[in-house]
Design an enzyme around this catalytic site. Sequence first.
Site, PDB file in Angstrom:
ATOM      1  N   ASP A  36       0.681  -1.165  -0.539  1.00 10.45           N
ATOM      2  CA  ASP A  36       0.269   0.045   0.048  1.00 10.45           C
ATOM      3  C   ASP A  36       0.566   1.255   0.328  1.00 10.45           C
ATOM      4  O   ASP A  36       1.456   2.337   1.564  1.00 10.45           O
ATOM      5  CB  ASP A  36      -0.945   0.018   1.595  1.00 10.45           C
ATOM      6  N   VAL A  37       0.901   2.140  -1.301  1.00 12.09           N
ATOM      7  CA  VAL A  37       1.996   2.964  -1.248  1.00 12.09           C
ATOM      8  C   VAL A  37       1.662   4.637  -0.098  1.00 12.09           C
ATOM      9  O   VAL A  37       2.266   4.715  -0.419  1.00 12.09           O
ATOM     10  CB  VAL A  37       2.129   3.656  -2.598  1.00 12.09           C
ATOM     11  N   LYS A  85      -3.738  14.576 -11.450  1.00  9.68           N
ATOM     12  CA  LYS A  85      -2.646  14.433 -12.509  1.00  9.68           C
ATOM     13  C   LYS A  85      -2.343  15.767 -12.456  1.00  9.68           C
ATOM     14  O   LYS A  85      -0.532  15.571 -13.354  1.00  9.68           O
ATOM     15  CB  LYS A  85      -3.126  13.733 -13.759  1.00  9.68           C
ATOM     16  N   TYR A 101      -9.563  13.146  -9.644  1.00 12.37           N
ATOM     17  CA  TYR A 101      -7.916  12.644 -10.697  1.00 12.37           C
ATOM     18  C   TYR A 101      -7.309  13.759 -11.633  1.00 12.37           C
ATOM     19  O   TYR A 101      -7.002  13.634 -11.805  1.00 12.37           O
ATOM     20  CB  TYR A 101      -8.848  11.047 -11.247  1.00 12.37           C
ATOM     21  N   THR A 110      -7.505   0.338 -21.562  1.00  8.58           N
ATOM     22  CA  THR A 110      -7.287  -0.473 -19.715  1.00  8.58           C
ATOM     23  C   THR A 110      -8.409  -0.855 -18.864  1.00  8.58           C
ATOM     24  O   THR A 110      -9.576  -0.187 -19.305  1.00  8.58           O
ATOM     25  CB  THR A 110      -6.401   0.883 -19.066  1.00  8.58           C
TER      26      THR A 110
END
Length: 231
Positions: free
Chosen positions: A51-52, A140, A136, A171
Amino acid sequence: MTDRHVVVTGGGTGIGLATTRLLAGRGWQVTAAGLECEADMPAGARFIECDVTDHQAREGLFSGLDRLAGLVTCAGIIRFGEEWESDVFEKVMSINVTAALTTATAALPALERGGGSVVNIASMWSWFGNPVAPAYGTSKGAVAALTRSLAVSWGARGVRVNAVAPGWVETRISEGARNDPERRARIDARIPLGRWARTEEIAKAVAFLLSEEASYIHGAILPVDGGYLAA
């Protein structure tokens, strides 16, 4: 390249997995880190559940690593339609932006000793507004700004930092748009190359920025979008 070690966060799915496969196929030692893994790792790669956003898990990725040739921060999430809620917004930002910073910072000593480089994953949404995923899009844009800041800060330490900004890619997270005929038609009409990217095409851009061929590219945000940004 057999002694070159690279860590790819989010390396078990999507663009991250494509990057893991490509780099491993080119002889890099790859550690793919994340919470999901779509397929068996190729030879030359290993997957570590991580888990980053967890400090201990992040630090564990780099413990015992004397030298690191590269770090690719692919870990990220999107929550369509939910990101107007403050708690969801903050979660997206913590994974997509804060974790990119903290992971890179944890990797810095090994990157500095190895003369390595960082490639972050930005997006076409670094430039455009996103009507259904504001966190999101914001994240970014922040990744692009973070990339420039890290480049200015770390260049003198011999660590290059760049970002790849994918456009429409085949994706899992783009399935909704791809399966909506009307929306798909509008998107296709704007892409000058007339098609969506394959994940391996994004991986090739990442591999280029990690390579010696990109030795004087620093602080760049490279669009890989078939011309979508230019249209």
